[in-house]
Motif scaffolding. Structure first.
Motif, PDB file in Angstrom:
ATOM      1  N   GLU A 169      -4.888  19.128  17.357  1.00 29.92           N
ATOM      2  CA  GLU A 169      -6.045  18.410  16.838  1.00 29.92           C
ATOM      3  C   GLU A 169      -7.243  19.350  16.646  1.00 29.92           C
ATOM      4  OE1 GLU A 169      -5.816  15.541  15.564  1.00 29.92           O
ATOM      5  OE2 GLU A 169      -7.941  15.235  15.079  1.00 29.92           O
ATOM      6  N   TYR A 172      -6.582  21.042  13.482  1.00 28.81           N
ATOM      7  CA  TYR A 172      -6.832  20.110  12.374  1.00 28.81           C
ATOM      8  C   TYR A 172      -8.332  19.975  12.116  1.00 28.81           C
ATOM      9  CZ  TYR A 172      -7.037  15.686   9.823  1.00 28.81           C
ATOM     10  OH  TYR A 172      -7.316  14.708   8.889  1.00 28.81           O
ATOM     11  N   ARG A 271     -10.850  10.635  13.925  1.00 28.57           N
ATOM     12  CA  ARG A 271     -10.104  11.492  14.849  1.00 28.57           C
ATOM     13  C   ARG A 271     -11.055  12.405  15.618  1.00 28.57           C
ATOM     14  NH1 ARG A 271      -4.810  13.536  11.434  1.00 28.57           N
ATOM     15  NH2 ARG A 271      -4.811  15.093  13.118  1.00 28.57           N
ATOM     16  N   ARG A 307      -4.381   9.232  19.206  1.00 26.03           N
ATOM     17  CA  ARG A 307      -3.008   9.076  18.676  1.00 26.03           C
ATOM     18  C   ARG A 307      -2.965   7.938  17.646  1.00 26.03           C
ATOM     19  NH1 ARG A 307       0.699  12.188  21.526  1.00 26.03           N
ATOM     20  NH2 ARG A 307       0.072  12.805  23.634  1.00 26.03           N
ATOM     21  N   ILE A 310      -4.559   8.970  14.349  1.00 28.28           N
ATOM     22  CA  ILE A 310      -3.680   9.878  13.601  1.00 28.28           C
ATOM     23  C   ILE A 310      -2.580   9.064  12.913  1.00 28.28           C
ATOM     24  CG2 ILE A 310      -1.962  11.735  13.843  1.00 28.28           C
ATOM     25  CD1 ILE A 310      -3.701  12.792  16.221  1.00 28.28           C
TER      26      ILE A 310
END
Ligand SMILES: Nc1ncnc2c1ncn2[C@@H]1O[C@H](COP(=O)(O)OP(=O)(O)O)[C@@H](O)[C@H]1O
Ligand SMILES: N[C@@H](CCOP(=O)(O)O)C(=O)O
Length: 318
Positions: A169, A172, A271, A307, A310
């Protein structure tokens, strides 16, 4: 919990003469704070909150107190700091920085309905617009740089599957922060911690945002994501509640229309909002501050939310 620095009415009797508030009549410790020592203070002029800052220094506080004053002067419902006779908002009490702000009516709404979410969305948009000409600068101190610095500190404590998610993450989010859509996002002072417990309501009437001590300059969309991730979810699962999301986003959009860059960035920002609190909760859980007296917040709550964000496409911003 928690008044960390005890203060008596006698202690403030002389100290308060520097403020245009008349005599202090009553002082009552507030038990629910976790960061600072807070007191309800009644004076001849009305009701206030006295805060003694336990961790933030004289140098760090002007950004937050001046932001609150700036917003209050522009009609945003936030506690208004009271200046002393030298024009200072921050004054020493028992050797620590202290401030007096106006007391907000009402109480926190911990079971919000769409009507509450709409009020929060509209006030958040008004707050972002009102902050546009705020002259002081401070980055969000819990932003990407802090995530970078903090991730290696918590990795040794967490199992492989969580470590994998955290590293993936962060990667990302680095890529996201470098993309063209991100660079087009509007930036300004944001609250950055606008959870249910940091807003007051009197029935369905919003009476104020408070606890600005995580505020900083960041994208407005990050503030919206943090807020939605708390106000508009089922607390057990982290799943977004469509009616509350729609109410909050529509009310925000009616005041400050979202842009197409924000629409593109929305899922990644939800996120980011989840990652920020997962990481801070992991940090507080595994590396508590010395003399920390409180049970840390549950990190898995925000791991679950991350989670979920995502896995599930984000609802449209507008
Ligand atoms: N300006 C205010 N008006 C009314 N109540 C306040 C105000 N500031 C703080 N409080 C009360 O004090 C409690 C603790 O404040 P908070 O800012 O969350 O403390 P901490 O930063 O120490 O966690 C809040 O839950 C709220 O009940
Ligand atoms: N909202 C954060 C922690 C910050 O605590 P606050 O009571 O000062 O808002 C979290 O839930 O992790």
């Amino acid at each position: 919990m928690a008044v960390f620095t005890p203060v008596s009415l006698e202690d403030v009797t002389q100290w308060i003469t520097q403020f245009p508030l008349g005599r202090a009549l009553e002082l009552k410790g507030i038990s629910s704070g976790i960061e600072n020592s807070n007191f309800f203070l009644t004076t001849e002029r009305g009701e206030y909150v006295l805060t003694i800052f336990e961790n933030l220094s004289f140098d760090q506080l002007p950004f937050y107190l001046n932001l609150m004053r700036h917003l209050a002067e522009r009609g945003i419902l936030v506690p208004a700091p009271v200046a002393n006779d030298r024009g200072e908002l921050i004054t020493a009490l028992h050797g620590k920085p202290a401030a007096i702000v106006s007391k907000l009516d009402g109480r926190s709404q911990m079971d919000p309905q769409p009507v509450h979410c709409a009020a929060v969305g509209a006030m958040l948009a008004r707050m972002h617009l009102a902050g546009q000409d705020y002259p002081l600068q401070q980055p969000n101190l819990r932003g990407l740089a802090w995530w970078h610095e903090t991730t290696p500190k918590v990795l040794p404590y967490i199992p492989e599957d969580k470590a994998h998610l955290l590293k993936a993450e962060i990667h990302y989010q680095e890529t996201f922060a470098a993309c063209a859509h991100y660079r087009q996002l509007q930036v300004g002072p944001v609250h950055a911690d606008l959870f249910r417990n940091n807003v007051m309501f009197d029935g369905a009437r919003l009476t104020g945002f408070f606890d600005f001590y995580f505020a900083g300059c960041d994208t407005w969309l990050f503030d919206v994501a943090v807020t939605v991730n708390d106000w508009c979810i089922d607390l057990d699962t982290g799943v977004l509640d469509a009616a509350r999301v729609r109410a909050l986003l529509d009310a925000y959009h009616a005041v400050r229309p979202f842009t197409s860059a924000e629409q593109h960035a929305w899922q990644a920002m939800l996120r980011a909002g989840a990652l920020r609190f997962w990481l801070s909760r992991l940090y507080d859980y595994y590396l508590p501050r010395e003399a920390e007296m409180l049970t840390p917040h549950d990190p898995t709550h925000f791991e679950r939310i991350l989670r979920e964000r995502i896995a599930t496409p984000a609802p449209g911003l507008y």
